[in-house]
Design a protein around this motif. Structure first.
Motif, PDB file in Angstrom:
ATOM      1  N   PRO A   1      11.817  34.709   9.155  1.00  0.00           N
ATOM      2  CA  PRO A   1      11.120  35.792   8.757  1.00  0.00           C
ATOM      3  C   PRO A   1      11.436  36.161   7.301  1.00  0.00           C
ATOM      4  N   ASN A  50       5.049  31.923  10.952  1.00  0.00           N
ATOM      5  CA  ASN A  50       4.406  32.316   9.973  1.00  0.00           C
ATOM      6  C   ASN A  50       4.758  31.782   8.604  1.00  0.00           C
ATOM      7  N   GLY A  65       1.794  44.228  14.521  1.00  0.00           N
ATOM      8  CA  GLY A  65       2.792  43.600  14.522  1.00  0.00           C
ATOM      9  C   GLY A  65       3.943  44.433  13.765  1.00  0.00           C
ATOM     10  N   ALA A  66       3.395  45.131  12.900  1.00  0.00           N
ATOM     11  CA  ALA A  66       4.385  45.928  11.894  1.00  0.00           C
ATOM     12  C   ALA A  66       4.793  47.262  12.712  1.00  0.00           C
ATOM     13  N   GLU A  67       4.003  47.633  13.484  1.00  0.00           N
ATOM     14  CA  GLU A  67       4.314  48.782  14.520  1.00  0.00           C
ATOM     15  C   GLU A  67       5.730  48.490  15.328  1.00  0.00           C
ATOM     16  N   ILE A  68       5.597  47.408  15.847  1.00  0.00           N
ATOM     17  CA  ILE A  68       6.444  46.866  16.758  1.00  0.00           C
ATOM     18  C   ILE A  68       8.008  46.629  15.755  1.00  0.00           C
ATOM     19  N   VAL A  69       7.759  45.991  14.552  1.00  0.00           N
ATOM     20  CA  VAL A  69       8.788  45.967  13.788  1.00  0.00           C
ATOM     21  C   VAL A  69       9.507  47.039  13.157  1.00  0.00           C
ATOM     22  N   ASN A  70       8.545  48.123  13.010  1.00  0.00           N
ATOM     23  CA  ASN A  70       8.995  49.463  12.530  1.00  0.00           C
ATOM     24  C   ASN A  70      10.063  49.876  13.785  1.00  0.00           C
ATOM     25  N   GLN A  79      15.101  45.807  13.418  1.00  0.00           N
ATOM     26  CA  GLN A  79      15.477  44.233  13.399  1.00  0.00           C
ATOM     27  C   GLN A  79      14.659  43.484  14.359  1.00  0.00           C
ATOM     28  N   GLY A  80      14.163  42.618  13.744  1.00  0.00           N
ATOM     29  CA  GLY A  80      13.504  41.460  14.684  1.00  0.00           C
ATOM     30  C   GLY A  80      12.165  41.818  14.835  1.00  0.00           C
ATOM     31  N   SER A  81      11.284  41.355  15.687  1.00  0.00           N
ATOM     32  CA  SER A  81       9.810  41.528  15.773  1.00  0.00           C
ATOM     33  C   SER A  81       9.320  41.184  17.266  1.00  0.00           C
ATOM     34  N   ALA A  82       8.037  41.103  17.537  1.00  0.00           N
ATOM     35  CA  ALA A  82       7.645  41.207  18.784  1.00  0.00           C
ATOM     36  C   ALA A  82       7.715  39.694  19.357  1.00  0.00           C
TER      37      ALA A  82
END
Length: 316
Positions: free
Chosen positions: A81, A120, A213-218, A222-225
């Motif tokens: 990431p 990505n 994606g950014a909503e979940i990261v926020n 730490q980490g992502s969907a």
């Protein structure tokens, strides 16, 4: 004989995809990672759930690409990431090296497989995979459209208070801020959402999809969907393994379709046992076409930073 599915990268996305795949009994799964013990531990943990959940798929965790030999489908989730202080170009070049190395190894052991790239920046990484593998375009594709479209459909269902099963729609373009949700083709049991929602509501849902994606990261910090991405990967795997002839949005290599040439972009495809069997072209409004071209330009800017195809192949 069961299909053999290799998932490169045993992090949250890869392990979750393995979970969905064996739960559906799509085939035997090899989970591979450079971290010693992690793929072995996750594969064994998941295998020990099989008596409870009643699936007979075999699971292998490994650090050795020899164990991936003869795979029918390879899913690439490897990469890092973006970290604090890292430029977009740094991320692009770092992940291009990682994906290039992974692809060269899996291609050597499974030369006839189909490849689904998840790393990505997606649209650039799937291009790297195609160039390094040397495989034809119908066997190399990227997963993003299924995920982005699922988010769009979920948000529509929540807004209208209806079942997600009745909501259909898709997203075009690059995987990122310039993706192009297409409201005119989003429907609830055949009824266009343009007849059910105000323009203000639609605009808000479109923007939330772009920021999904950014909503979940926020939230996570730490980490992502990983739940929805894992399920999205497996929907594509299932379409190939079962020759379901699904029309799904995915990153496909375009050669003139939608007026775009030489790029991987999210478009509706016919996905079956032949991989990307067809790119489906739909009529777009002038605004939608302009947005798609803007998205294509954003992908071209990524491509401009990548090493040349010759350099990519030579490096691996």
């Amino acid at each position: 004989m069961a299909a053999k599915i290799t998932i490169v990268g045993a992090g949250n996305v890869g392990a979750t995809a393995a979970h969905w795949a064996v739960a559906k009994e799509l085939g035997d799964v090899v989970l591979i990672d450079i971290v010693e013990g992690m793929p072995q531990g996750k594969a064994l943990d998941l295998a020990e759930a099989s008596p409870i959940e009643g699936f007979d798929s075999q699971l292998t965790g490994t650090n050795d690409y020899a164990d991936t030999a003869g795979s029918d489908i390879v899913v690439v989730t490897a990469g890092i990431p973006r970290k604090s202080g890292m430029s977009r170009d740094d991320l692009l070049n770092t992940n291009a090296k990682i994906v290039g190395d992974v692809v060269s190894k899996v291609a050597a052991h499974s030369p006839d497989a189909f490849m689904i790239v998840v790393s990505n920046p997606l649209d650039a990484m799937v291009y790297v995979a195609k160039e390094v593998s040397g495989w034809p375009k119908h066997r190399v594709m990227g997963m993003a459209g299924v995920l982005d479209s699922a988010r769009f459909r979920y948000f529509i269902a929540q807004e209208l208070g209806v079942s997600v099963e009745d909501v259909h729609g898709f997203v075009l373009g690059g995987h990122g801020d310039t993706m192009v949700p297409v409201p005119q083709y989003a429907t609830v049991t055949g009824i266009p959402i343009t007849q059910l929602l105000t323009q203000e509501q639609i605009d808000r849902l479109v923007q939330r999809t772009r920021d999904g994606g950014a909503e979940i990261v926020n939230f996570l910090k730490q980490g992502s969907a990983f739940y929805a991405p894992g399920a999205s990967i497996v929907q594509m795997v299932e379409a190939i393994v079962k020759n379901k002839k699904r029309i799904l949005p995915a990153a496909a290599y375009l050669e003139g379709e939608y007026g775009i040439d030489g790029l991987y972009m999210g478009v509706p495809i016919l996905l079956g046992a032949g991989g990307v069997e067809k790119v489906i072209e739909v009529d777009l409004t002038a605004e939608e076409q302009a947005n798609l071209e803007q998205s294509a330009q954003a992908v071209r800017e990524l491509m401009d930073v990548l090493p040349s195809p010759e350099e990519l192949r030579a490096a691996n």
